[in-house]
Enzyme design. Sequence first.
Site, mmCIF file in Angstrom:
data_model
loop_
_atom_site.group_PDB
_atom_site.id
_atom_site.type_symbol
_atom_site.label_atom_id
_atom_site.label_comp_id
_atom_site.label_asym_id
_atom_site.label_seq_id
_atom_site.Cartn_x
_atom_site.Cartn_y
_atom_site.Cartn_z
ATOM 1 N N ARG A 101 0.881 -1.178 0.000
ATOM 2 C CA ARG A 101 0.000 0.000 0.000
ATOM 3 C C ARG A 101 0.909 1.215 0.000
ATOM 4 O O ARG A 101 1.612 1.483 0.975
ATOM 5 C CB ARG A 101 -0.892 -0.011 1.249
ATOM 6 C CG ARG A 101 -1.907 1.143 1.343
ATOM 7 C CD ARG A 101 -2.659 1.025 2.655
ATOM 8 N NE ARG A 101 -3.649 2.069 2.854
ATOM 9 C CZ ARG A 101 -4.936 1.949 2.554
ATOM 10 N NH1 ARG A 101 -5.389 0.826 2.035
ATOM 11 N NH2 ARG A 101 -5.781 2.945 2.783
ATOM 12 N N HIS A 128 -6.960 1.412 -6.989
ATOM 13 C CA HIS A 128 -7.226 0.612 -5.788
ATOM 14 C C HIS A 128 -7.926 -0.676 -6.225
ATOM 15 O O HIS A 128 -9.106 -0.902 -5.923
ATOM 16 C CB HIS A 128 -8.096 1.407 -4.822
ATOM 17 C CG HIS A 128 -8.104 0.882 -3.415
ATOM 18 N ND1 HIS A 128 -7.437 -0.267 -3.044
ATOM 19 C CD2 HIS A 128 -8.714 1.351 -2.283
ATOM 20 C CE1 HIS A 128 -7.628 -0.481 -1.752
ATOM 21 N NE2 HIS A 128 -8.394 0.481 -1.272
ATOM 22 N N GLN A 131 -9.910 -3.157 -3.780
ATOM 23 C CA GLN A 131 -11.212 -2.653 -3.347
ATOM 24 C C GLN A 131 -12.273 -2.964 -4.390
ATOM 25 O O GLN A 131 -13.411 -3.313 -4.055
ATOM 26 C CB GLN A 131 -11.149 -1.146 -3.106
ATOM 27 C CG GLN A 131 -12.462 -0.536 -2.654
ATOM 28 C CD GLN A 131 -12.897 -1.001 -1.283
ATOM 29 O OE1 GLN A 131 -12.150 -0.846 -0.324
ATOM 30 N NE2 GLN A 131 -14.088 -1.583 -1.183
ATOM 31 N N ASP A 224 -16.644 8.398 -2.928
ATOM 32 C CA ASP A 224 -15.469 8.169 -2.106
ATOM 33 C C ASP A 224 -15.141 9.485 -1.418
ATOM 34 O O ASP A 224 -15.635 10.548 -1.801
ATOM 35 C CB ASP A 224 -14.298 7.692 -2.984
ATOM 36 C CG ASP A 224 -13.066 7.319 -2.171
ATOM 37 O OD1 ASP A 224 -13.223 6.940 -0.998
ATOM 38 O OD2 ASP A 224 -11.955 7.413 -2.712
ATOM 39 N N CYS A 264 -16.200 2.873 -0.212
ATOM 40 C CA CYS A 264 -15.109 2.003 0.248
ATOM 41 C C CYS A 264 -14.695 2.272 1.688
ATOM 42 O O CYS A 264 -14.006 1.446 2.292
ATOM 43 C CB CYS A 264 -13.910 2.128 -0.692
ATOM 44 S SG CYS A 264 -13.088 3.732 -0.661
ATOM 45 N N ARG A 292 -13.824 -7.410 1.359
ATOM 46 C CA ARG A 292 -12.389 -7.239 1.147
ATOM 47 C C ARG A 292 -11.659 -8.532 1.520
ATOM 48 O O ARG A 292 -10.732 -8.960 0.833
ATOM 49 C CB ARG A 292 -11.850 -6.061 1.978
ATOM 50 C CG ARG A 292 -12.263 -4.675 1.518
ATOM 51 C CD ARG A 292 -11.619 -4.287 0.204
ATOM 52 N NE ARG A 292 -10.163 -4.299 0.264
ATOM 53 C CZ ARG A 292 -9.410 -3.284 0.717
ATOM 54 N NH1 ARG A 292 -9.986 -2.184 1.177
ATOM 55 N NH2 ARG A 292 -8.091 -3.360 0.699
#
Length: 307
Positions: A101, A128, A131, A224, A264, A292
Site C-alpha cells: 500500500r 485501488h 477494493q 469516495d 469504500c 475485502r
Amino acid sequence: MTRHFLRDDDITPAEQAEILDLAAQLKKDRWADKSLAGPQTVAVIFDKSSTRTRVSFAVGIADLGGSPLIISTASSQLGGKETPADTARVLERQVAAIVWRTYAQAGLEEMAEGTRVPVVNALSDDFHPCQLLADLLTIREHKGELKGLTLSFFGDGRSNMAHSYVLAGVTAGMHVRVASPEPYAPREDVIADADRIAAQTGGSVTLYTDPLESAAGADVVVTDTWVSMGKEEEKLARLRDLGAYKVTQEIMSLADPGALFIHCLPADRGYEVDAEVIDGPQSVIWDEAENRLHAQKALLVWLLRQV
C-alpha cells in the site's frame, strides 16, 4: 510467468469472473483453501495508514494457512536506502507474495519487474484494484449478473477509486458513469484503456458534469472521500469544487428504485454523502467491507496458482 495485480486491467474479463467466483466459494466455506499452508509468509507493506486493508489481508493470509508479515516503510529500508526492485529481490527469497500500500504507481511497477513472486497493489495514488474486487463481489451478491448494470460514481473522477471503477467496471461489462467537474475528470489514458476493454465486453464509460443526469436510472451509486491521503492541504478547495456532487436522497431518488449505495470507507458523512444515504436501507457498505477479506483471499489463491 509470474502474474501481478497492480491495476484493475491486469486481469482479463474471464479472469476477473474466475476470481469473483472463487471469492464467493471462499465466503461460503472460509477455511476450504490452505494455499499458504506451511505456513508460508506474505509480506504486507504499508506506506500509508490503514484499517480495512491491514485487517483483511492479515486475516485472509492466516485463513489460507499463512503468516502475514506486516512491514511499515517507516521502520524499513524501502523508500530510503533501498529501491523497490532491491527490496523485492530480498523478499522473494523468503515470502510467497508481496502486498504493498503505497503512493506512486511507479514504485509498484518497479517492484513487480524485479521479483519472481506476485506483487499486489493494496492501494496507490492511481488505482485501488483490491477494493474493486470486493465491490464487484458485493454488487454481484445483491444484483446477480454484473454485465449490463449501470454504475455511477460521484466526486473526484481523477482519484484512484474512480480510475479503478472505470477499468474494473468495463472489464465486468458494466456501464460506468463518472460525474465530476471537468478539472476532476479521469485521466485520458485511463479512459482510453477502458474504452478498449469496453469494446470487447459491451461495457461503456461516460463522463458527466451534471450529477443529476448521471444519477438517472443507475443501478449502483458510488462515492469516495473527497480528501484522500496526501490531499489534506487541498481540503477547502475540494469541498468547494465537489460540493454539488454529494450523494443525497435526491440523487438516490433519481437512480433505479433498487439501486445500491456503496462506499469504500472511511466516509465523511455530510461531505461526500449524507448520513441518511450511507446509513439507509440501500447502503451495502458493511457487506462491502467484509468482502475485502474474501476477494483478497481469492486473489492471492489465484495469483499463487499462476506461479
